[in-house]
Each structure stands twice: as structure tokens, then as C-alpha cells.
Design a protein around this motif. Structure first.
Motif, short mmCIF file in Angstrom:
data_model
loop_
_atom_site.label_atom_id
_atom_site.label_comp_id
_atom_site.label_asym_id
_atom_site.label_seq_id
_atom_site.Cartn_x
_atom_site.Cartn_y
_atom_site.Cartn_z
N ASN A 573 0.78 -1.23 0.00
CA ASN A 573 0.00 0.00 0.00
C ASN A 573 0.82 1.29 0.00
OD1 ASN A 573 -2.34 -1.63 0.19
ND2 ASN A 573 -2.13 -1.71 2.42
N VAL A 574 2.06 1.21 0.48
CA VAL A 574 2.90 2.42 0.52
C VAL A 574 3.91 2.40 -0.63
CG1 VAL A 574 4.54 3.76 1.88
CG2 VAL A 574 2.63 2.58 3.02
N ASN A 575 4.58 1.29 -0.79
CA ASN A 575 5.55 1.13 -1.87
C ASN A 575 4.89 1.33 -3.22
OD1 ASN A 575 7.59 -0.08 -3.69
ND2 ASN A 575 6.22 -1.87 -3.58
N VAL A 644 7.91 0.22 4.94
CA VAL A 644 8.32 1.28 4.03
C VAL A 644 7.78 2.62 4.52
CG1 VAL A 644 8.20 2.14 1.66
CG2 VAL A 644 8.27 -0.31 2.08
N ILE A 645 8.63 3.65 4.48
CA ILE A 645 8.19 5.01 4.80
C ILE A 645 8.06 5.83 3.52
CG2 ILE A 645 8.75 7.14 6.01
CD1 ILE A 645 10.26 5.48 8.07
N GLU A 646 9.16 5.95 2.78
CA GLU A 646 9.13 6.69 1.52
C GLU A 646 8.61 5.77 0.41
OE1 GLU A 646 9.60 9.79 1.10
OE2 GLU A 646 10.33 10.26 3.12
N PRO A 647 7.57 6.17 -0.29
CA PRO A 647 6.93 5.27 -1.27
C PRO A 647 7.87 4.76 -2.36
CG PRO A 647 5.51 7.14 -0.79
CD PRO A 647 6.82 7.43 -0.14
N ASP A 648 8.86 5.56 -2.77
CA ASP A 648 9.74 5.13 -3.85
C ASP A 648 11.03 4.48 -3.34
OD1 ASP A 648 10.87 7.40 -2.79
OD2 ASP A 648 11.32 8.35 -4.72
N SER A 649 10.99 3.97 -2.11
CA SER A 649 12.20 3.40 -1.51
C SER A 649 12.77 2.24 -2.31
CB SER A 649 11.90 2.95 -0.07
OG SER A 649 11.72 4.06 0.79
N ILE A 650 11.93 1.32 -2.74
CA ILE A 650 12.42 0.17 -3.51
C ILE A 650 12.92 0.63 -4.87
CG2 ILE A 650 11.73 -1.97 -4.65
CD1 ILE A 650 9.91 -2.55 -2.28
N LYS A 668 18.15 3.51 4.66
CA LYS A 668 18.18 4.22 5.93
C LYS A 668 17.02 3.69 6.77
CE LYS A 668 18.57 8.92 7.83
NZ LYS A 668 18.69 10.36 7.47
N LEU A 669 17.36 3.06 7.89
CA LEU A 669 16.35 2.44 8.74
C LEU A 669 16.17 3.25 10.01
CD1 LEU A 669 17.38 -1.32 8.40
CD2 LEU A 669 15.91 0.06 6.91
N GLU A 760 25.07 3.03 0.54
CA GLU A 760 24.06 3.36 1.54
C GLU A 760 23.14 4.41 0.93
OE1 GLU A 760 21.60 3.86 4.70
OE2 GLU A 760 23.01 2.21 4.33
N ASP A 761 21.92 3.99 0.57
CA ASP A 761 20.94 4.86 -0.09
C ASP A 761 20.04 5.49 0.98
OD1 ASP A 761 19.04 6.13 -1.59
OD2 ASP A 761 18.29 4.34 -2.61
N VAL A 762 20.35 6.69 1.40
CA VAL A 762 19.61 7.31 2.51
C VAL A 762 18.24 7.81 2.08
CG1 VAL A 762 21.77 8.02 3.61
CG2 VAL A 762 20.55 9.64 2.16
N PHE A 763 17.95 7.77 0.78
CA PHE A 763 16.65 8.23 0.31
C PHE A 763 15.64 7.08 0.27
CE2 PHE A 763 19.93 11.01 -1.40
CZ PHE A 763 19.50 12.24 -0.90
N SER A 764 16.10 5.89 0.55
CA SER A 764 15.22 4.74 0.76
C SER A 764 15.04 4.61 2.27
CB SER A 764 15.84 3.47 0.18
OG SER A 764 15.03 2.36 0.45
N VAL A 765 13.87 4.97 2.76
CA VAL A 765 13.67 5.11 4.21
C VAL A 765 12.60 4.14 4.69
CG1 VAL A 765 13.30 6.75 6.09
CG2 VAL A 765 14.24 7.56 3.92
N TRP A 766 12.92 3.42 5.78
CA TRP A 766 12.05 2.39 6.34
C TRP A 766 12.06 2.48 7.85
CZ3 TRP A 766 10.70 -2.00 2.92
CH2 TRP A 766 11.24 -1.89 1.63
#
Length: 824
Positions: A573-575, A644-650, A668-669, A760-766
């Protein structure tokens, strides 16, 4: 110029043995003059204790240039008699201002007669173990020892286990002194459910008693403090826990009090550790087998005579003598030319060219470049300084390998205070960090053969011409080497970008263009976004996902339906990346509700399947087994306790992972309270590895903005790790001898051995609710197993443990924790 200040806390402690006033806040002068204080109590000047914490929250929030300054204060004023008035005056060399003036009525408003300060963070009961637990902190204002008692409903004392705990958060809030830092406690005892207990704390003069009531960990002290109290630096508070958890108090104190990248003692540290005269003399007498001429190019433009002299002298004072200084002068007058000829005309190594006009920074640098006759070219700014051992250290690093590009660490020279500040201890070459911002800057030296190939500076990149030039050079280099020593001083003055980030906004636009041009040359399809204030000069590189490939998400699971459900629902639902399959590896669950949920998932989603692994828990075996049932070209190893926090993380991770030079990508967790759980792994801490930037705030700048931009690391956590299937197979998957610990770090080091980047992709946030499924290493058996796996890791990877993590500067004191105050 005026003073800017705020009083955040005022307390009048009226105790049985003493009275004193505590005042906490911050104050600075806009022109960066040092601020001092006078205190008047009842109209008379009095002595007081002054503690100056760093206030990075204020410095970053107001985008102040003087990032090293300790603008915070905690003032303690002893009171021999009950005070009727207090006045605090802040002053500099040029001005004075009253920042607090309270009469007796106002003072009494803040009267506090408590001798013991106690707060309970958590009180809970474990049905399975029949154990109560209370966590919190307590200290005596009079610094007396505190005794603890647990009383049952009949008033009888109950036996309990007690453990002290460091509370750097309280220290950073100026609530306790350093000698009280162990004021935290964890108390456990056996008991029956629903039984009432009292908690008693005693000192010689005071007693506190509290009826214990259930309280969750989220109801902590930071959620209860008054609004002004909250304005203290959360970043500093949370930074401290990273090392606290690893039993390193002194380093934590340095870091959170003095800021993450700017230490008050740095000037003292640098002067204590800089090259000595004896060492310089030894260097002067050293004969290198490979002794290239280094031509240093400088563009001058109406340069102050003082700066010109200091810049030239810093080159002439080099212990390595085979150098050339090439000056291209675009000044509107001939003052610089006359000065150089008059004072340095007898030194043939200094070559000066008066340009026909001011061609801009790139044009003037190219004018200097035309004078070069050396083997290497070094980039130098007209108002900066080299350390006397700079060129020697560069040439010394070239003896075994003739590196094409070499760069060093640097700091800033405050032109007003004449002190060295804000050291930039850099990693070894990191292409992703260079694409995030120009971390290399100074001092940069490049083989002249490469310069002839790529050309000089390009005026269309003025403001970030160095960034563009460095990209073109490293693209052609066979070897890029980092000398981890402070060898360059970048001068801070009102007109420099070092002092005022907004003085040259066009620089950041040029930087964006430089990165875009780099991508175009190397054939990478990506967009570059400038990050907003206060992250000027930093960028998010978003790599275009090609062909919409299938990503297999592999999730080991044991019980905990709610955790897994939260994870799956966030993926659905978020991703926003749609081409995924989810493979859940069931491992010995005992609760029927989880099997019912598996059935529900497989009936609801065609891209979800559950497979069964019946052996004992072995994280590596479980994941290796699960990979066999996946079909994607890319595999995302994911814990069941993530969301998932940021929808485009994956999608963001996938874009990075598709690069040919990338082997694995981490995210980034965050913990539930929006503090960082993971932002890359540093190898070498206590003979193994540790997470970087743990428990800082989600938006904390950290060290040099590292947790806010993507960078290359030695390892990332497998709680959220994406890799190519072909690379996973090539390195043999997870090492199954690492049953619980070390497996993800080991996997990443195997991938690094293929000469691939770990990003380390800090724009992928979980969110990551760490260890809720399998538990912590909290039994002797688990700790013994953990230690045995570390021993095996040490035997398998001795070189990185010996030489150090290439992405973590050796000047940091890793014994205390990542990015902590450097060793003397």
C-alpha cells in the motif's frame, strides 16, 4: 551587530544543604565574537560556573557559518543567602546586553525543593518469565549516593537485580554533570501479575516514594519535558546513545556536547598532533626514488596582500622541495604582480602571469595552468594555506603506486580567531559521495598526463569548477588515493563560501550540472536534485530504473503476525514499485494465527508465497534456502519487522543497484521514534563492526551531512539489503557458518572483493522494529555464540580489521564509536 539569545531553562534549587540557580540557554554574536557573561546576585557581581555545550541545532537551524562555536551555556550560581534578584549580562569586545533580569517573585516561581530527581521511563511485566522491570533515571542534586528499594503491597522489601546505565541524554540537556552520567537504572524482580509495588529512593537527606503503574517505553522523559526544555538539541541527545550502547562515555560526551563535525578542542588537537620541526627536518633530507615535480596552480584576483603572502609562504615552507607555484592573476590592478616580483622574484619556482583581464575563476586557473611544467598539478585557492608537510605526504604516498589522483583531509582557518576549525576527515575514494557533494575539494593533485587528456577548468561550471574538473580526472584515473591527514587549511572570511553558504548560490547550480555531465560521460541515466537549505551543495542522484525488472523480496518469519502484517501492508500500500514478488520463509512458528495469515496472504495476493524451512534458526541458511524459490533478477533481503516510509524506496534502491559498478544497496532504517537505527556499517569497531549514526534524529546532519546523502560503505545491514542475483550467486550467498551475526557484513565484504560498491541509499527510508522477532543477545548462550561468530569473522577478514574501514577515516577514534573525536 547584535546578540541573539534564548533562555531555555531557569531553576532555583532550594535544598537542605545548599541553594543554587541553574540557567540554560544559548547566545551568539552575529559577527562571531566570543561571548562571555557577568552575573549579579542581589546587585553584586558573583562567581559562577560556566559550561559551554555545542548547539548544532541552533547553528544548523539558523544556518550559521561559525559552526565550531560553543554558543550554548549552562550557568550555575551558588547562593549563600536566599536571592532577591539575579541579572545576567552577556558581552563581547564590542557590545554588552542584559539577557536575564529576575526579581524575587520570579525567582520563587522556579523554586525546587526536591533533593532527588527521578523519572521512570518504563514499568512492565513479562507474563512468560513472571518478571517485573522498571527503567528510568535518578540523581541527587547534592550528589549523594541513592539507595533503591522495591516494596510489595504489604510493605516488605523485595529482592531485585539492579544495573546502572549511562544517560548521556541528561548530560547533554545539562541536567547532570559528567560524574553523574551513570544515573540510569534497570531493575528487575520476580512477582505475581497485578500485584502492587512501590519504588523507594533514599539519600542521606531525602526520600522519594512512588507507586509503580504500567508505563510503556514511549512515555519517556523527552515526551514530558516542558516546551522550552524540548528546544535543547535532540540531535546531540540521540547521537550520544550510539556510543552509549557500546559503553563509550567520554567519546559520546565530546560528540554530543561539541557537535557532530565541529569539536571545540580541534584547534588544540591539531596543534598538538601537527608535524614537528624535527620531523620536517627529516622530511627535507629524504630522497624519494619517485620525486615528481608538483605544480600548484592558483588564480588570484585583487587578493589581499596578507592572504597572498601567507598563501605563497605556505608553499615555500614545504619540506618537499620539487614544486612549482603557478599564479594566474586576473586582478584589476598590478598590486599582486609587484608584490610577488618584489618579495619572491629570486625564487624561480614561483611563476607569475598577469592576465589580460579577469577571465573568471576557471579562466584565471587555466591561465595558471598554462605555466605548468611539472608532472602533477595541484589545485590551490588564493586565500588558503598548505601545511608544511603537505607535498611530502603526497609524494610519500606515491612511492609504491604512482597514483593518478591524490587528495587529503582539510580543515578551516577562522580568519577572525586565527584558529583551526571544522575538520573534514574524509573517506577513501567514494564515487557515490562525490556524486552527493564535492567531498574531495582540497588538496587535490592530479597527473599532468590526465590534465592534458581532459583539459583544464570550464567556465560554464564556475563556482563548482573544481567538482567538474575532479570528476573528469577520476574518470580517467587508474588510481585515486586518499592521504588521511589534515594538509590543507581553507580560510573562512565573510566573502568565502566557507563562512557564508548563501554567498555564492550559483555554485550549487553549477555543482548539479557537474554531476549531470559526469553521468552523461559515463553513460548513466539519472536525474540530479539539489537538496534544500541547510543542505546546500548536496544532491540526490536518482538513477532511472530500466526495463522494470522483477524484484524478489525475501522475508524470513517466525510468529509475530502483527509485525509481518505491517511489513506486507506497507509493501502493498505504501511502496510504489509494482513489479515485486514476496517470498516468506516460515521458520518454526508456533502460533496458529500466523499460519492463518499465511493462507490469507496467498489467497489475496498472487505475488506472495510462503515456503517452509524446518531446520533450527540460521539466518544465512534460511535466506540461502529462500533465494532458490525466487525468480527476480534483483533480490531484496528484508526483515519482517520493517515498514516502508518513503513510497519510492524500492525504486530508488533498484536504480542504484542496476549500475554495473554496484554490488549491493542498503537503506536508511529508523526506529519507531524517528531516530536512526542504521545508516551504513563501519567495520573495525571492537574487532567487528557497528552501525553508523545510530540514534541520531532522522533529519540530523550528522558528520559532514553523511546520513543525509548517499555514500559508499563497507557493509549494510541485511535487514534491508538489495543485490543482483548474479552477484549473490557469484560470492556463494550468505556464509552459513554465521548463523545469526556477521552474515550481512561478511556478504558485503565478499561483494566488495569483486571490486563492486556497497551503497548506503539514505533516500530509501524504512522503519525497523529491531530484534522484536528473534530477540536480543541477552543470555549467556546467545552472547557466547555471538562472540564465537565474531572470532570467526576476525579470522576470515584480518586485512580490513588491520588496515581499517576505507570509508571511515583513521583519525576518528573507532574505539569509542564511528565518527567520534580523533585520537591524539
Amino acid at each position: 551587530m547584535t546578540l541573539k539569545y534564548r533562555i531555555e531553562r531557569f531553576e532555583f534549587h532550594d535544598l537542605k544543604t545548599k541553594q543554587f540557580i541553574t540557567i540554560v540557554g544559548w547566545c551568539y554574536q552575529e559577527d562571531n565574537e566570543s561571548v562571555n557573561y557577568h552575573i549579579k546576585l542581589d546587585g553584586k557581581e558573583v562567581d559562577f560556573e560556566l559550561f559551554r555545550p555545542g548547539r548544532e541545532d541552533i547553528i544548523n537551524g539558523y544556518d550559521l557559518g561559525f559552526k565550531n562555536t560553543h554558543i550554548g551555556f549552562r550557568i550555575t550560581v551558588p547562593c549563600d543567602v536566599e536571592p532577591t534578584s539575579i541579572e545576567v549580562n552577556a558581552y563581547t569586545d564590542t557590545l554588552s546586553e542584559c539577557i536575564l533580569n529576575y526579581d524575587q517573585r520570579k525567582i520563587n516561581k522556579y523554586r525546587d525543593k526536591r533533593g532527588i530527581r527521578n523519572y521512570i521511563d518504563e514499568f512492565s511485566y513479562n507474563e512468560e518469565t513472571k518478571t517485573y522491570q522498571v527503567k528510568g533515571w535518578a540523581f541527587s542534586y547534592e550528589k549523594e549516593p541513592i539507595t533503591f528499594s522495591i516494596l510489595n503491597a504489604a510493605g516488605k522489601e523485595v529482592e531485585f537485580d539492579y544495573k546502572s546505565k549511562g544517560r548521556v541524554d541528561l548530560y547533554s540537556l545539562s541536567m547532570v554533570d559528567e560524574d553523574q552520567i551513570d544515573c540510569g537504572y534497570t531493575i528487575k524482580w520476580k512477582g505475581n501479575a497485578k500485584e502492587k509495588y512501590s519504588f523507594v529512593l533514599k539519600t542521606k537527606n531525602y526520600q522519594s516514594k512512588e507507586i509503580l503503574q504500567e508505563k510503556t517505553p514511549s512515555q519517556n522523559v523527552l515526551s514530558k519535558v516542558p516546551k522550552l526544555f524540548k528546544m535543547m538539541s535532540y540531535q546531540h541527545i540521540k547521537n550520544g546513545f550510539r556510543i552509549l550502547r557500546k559503553k563509550g562515555f567520554s567519546g559520546v560526551i565530546d560528540r554530543i556536547v561539541h557537535g557532530s563535525s565541529n569539536w571545540a578542542e580541534y584547534d588544540e588537537w591539531f596543534n598538538a598532533t601537527k608535524v614537528t620541526e624535527e620531523e620536517l627536518e627529516r622530511q627535507r633530507n629524504t630522497k624519494f626514488e619517485f620525486a615528481p615535480m608538483i605544480s600548484i596552480i592558483v588564480a588570484t584576483f585583487n587578493t589581499k596582500e596578507e592572504y597572498l603572502k601567507e598563501m605563497i609562504d605556505s608553499v615555500r615552507n614545504q619540506s618537499y622541495s620539487n614544486w612549482q607555484l603557478c599564479i594566474g592573476d586576473g586582478s584589476t590592478n598590478d598590486a599582486a604582480e609587484k608584490y610577488v616580483k618584489e618579495h619572491y622574484g629570486d625564487d624561480s619556482r614561483i611563476v607569475f602571469k598577469r592576465l589580460e583581464k579577469n577571465y573568471g575563476i576557471s579562466g584565471n586557473m587555466n591561465g595558471a595552468l598554462e605555466l605548468v611544467t611539472g608532472d602533477y598539478v595541484g589545485l590551490f585557492d588564493h586565500d588558503d594555506l598548505l601545511t608544511p608537510d603537505c607535498l611530502y605526504e603526497f609524494v610519500a604516498s606515491m612511492q609504491e603506486v604512482h597514483h593518478d589522483c591524490v587528495y587529503s583531509d582539510e580543515d578551516k582557518l577562522n580568519d577572525k580567531t586565527k584558529k583551526f576549525e571544522d575538520p573534514h576527515f574524509k573517506p577513501d575514494f567514494s564515487i557515490d559521495l562525490l556524486c552527493s557533494h564535492n567531498y574531495i575539494t582540497h588538496f587535490f593533485v592530479v597527473n599532468m598526463d590526465i590534465v592534458r587528456k581532459v583539459g583544464g577548468m570550464r567556465s560554464e561550471y564556475d563556482g563548482s569548477q573544481d567538482h567538474d574538473f575532479i570528476f573528469r580526472c577520476v574518470e580517467q584515473a587508474n588510481s585515486v588515493h586518499h592521504v588521511p591527514k589534515i594538509l590543507y587549511h581553507w580560510r573562512m572570511h565573510p566573502l568565502s563560501t566557507a563562512m557564508d553558504p548563501e554567498s555564492k548560490m550559483y555554485c550549487y547550480t553549477s555543482g548539479k550540472k557537474a554531476i549531470e555531465s559526469h553521468f552523461k560521460r559515463v553513460g548513466i541515466d539519472a536525474t540530479v536534485e539539489m537538496l534544500p537549505r541547510p543542505l546546500y551543495g548536496m544532491y540526490h542522484c536518482k538513477y532511472t530504473v530500466k526495463d522494470h525488472p522483477l524484484v524478489s523480496i525475501l522475508i524470513p518469519n517466525y510468529n509475530h503476525k502483527d509485525l509481518l502484517k505491517g511489513c506486507i501492508e506497507s509493501l502493498m500500500n505504501v511502496n510504489t514499485y509494482s513489479n515485486i514478488e514476496i517470498v516468506i520463509v516460515e521458520n518454526n512458528s508456533t502460533e496458529q494465527e500466523i499460519f492463518d495469515y499465511y493462507k490469507e496472504l496467498e489467497e489475496t495476493y498472487s505475488n506472495v508465497k510462503v515456503i517452509y524451512y524446518e531446520g533450527d534458526f540460521n539466518y544465512s541458511k534460511i535466506n540461502n534456502y529462500g533465494v532458490k524459490y525466487t525468480h527476480g533478477e534483483y533480490i531484496l533481503f528484508l526483515n519482517n519487522d520493517t515498514k516502508v516510509i518513503e513510497p519510492d524506496s524500492i525504486e530508488d534502491m533498484l536504480g542504484v543497484c542496476q549500475r554495473e559498478d554496484v554490488g549491493a544497496v542498503g537503506a536508511k532504517l529508523l526506529y519507531e521514534d524517528d531516530t536512526v537505527q542504521h545508516c551504513g556499517v563501519v567495520v573495525g569497531y571492537h574487532g567487528y563492526a557497528t552501525a553508523a549514526f545510530s540514534l541520531i534524529d532522522r533529519n540530523d546532519f550528522g558528520y559532514m551531512g553523511r546520513p543525509r546523502v548517499s555514500w559508499d560503505v563497507s557493509a549494510v545491514t541485511a535487514a534491508c539489503l538489495m543485490t543482483k542475483r548474479e552477484i549473490f550467486d557469484e560470492v556463494g550467498g550468505f556464509d552459513e557458518d554465521f548463523k545469526v551475526a556477521c552474515n550481512d557484513v561478511d556478504l558485503c565484504l565478499k561483494i566488495r572483493s569483486l571490486n563492486k560498491w556497497i551503497v548506503e541509499d539514505v533516500f530509501s527510508v524504512w522503519y525497523h522494529y529491531e530484534s522484536k522477532s528473534r530477540g536480543l543477545e541477552d543470555t549467556p548462550e546467545k552472547q557466547a555464540r555471538f562472540q564465537s561468530e565474531i572470532a570467526r569473522f576476525q579470522k576470515k577478514w584480518p586485512e580490513i580489521l588491520k588496515n581499517g574501514d576505507p570509508f571511515h577515516n583513521p583519525n576518528f577514534d573507532l574505539d569509542k564509536g564511528p565518527f567520534t573525536y580523533p585520537k591524539a
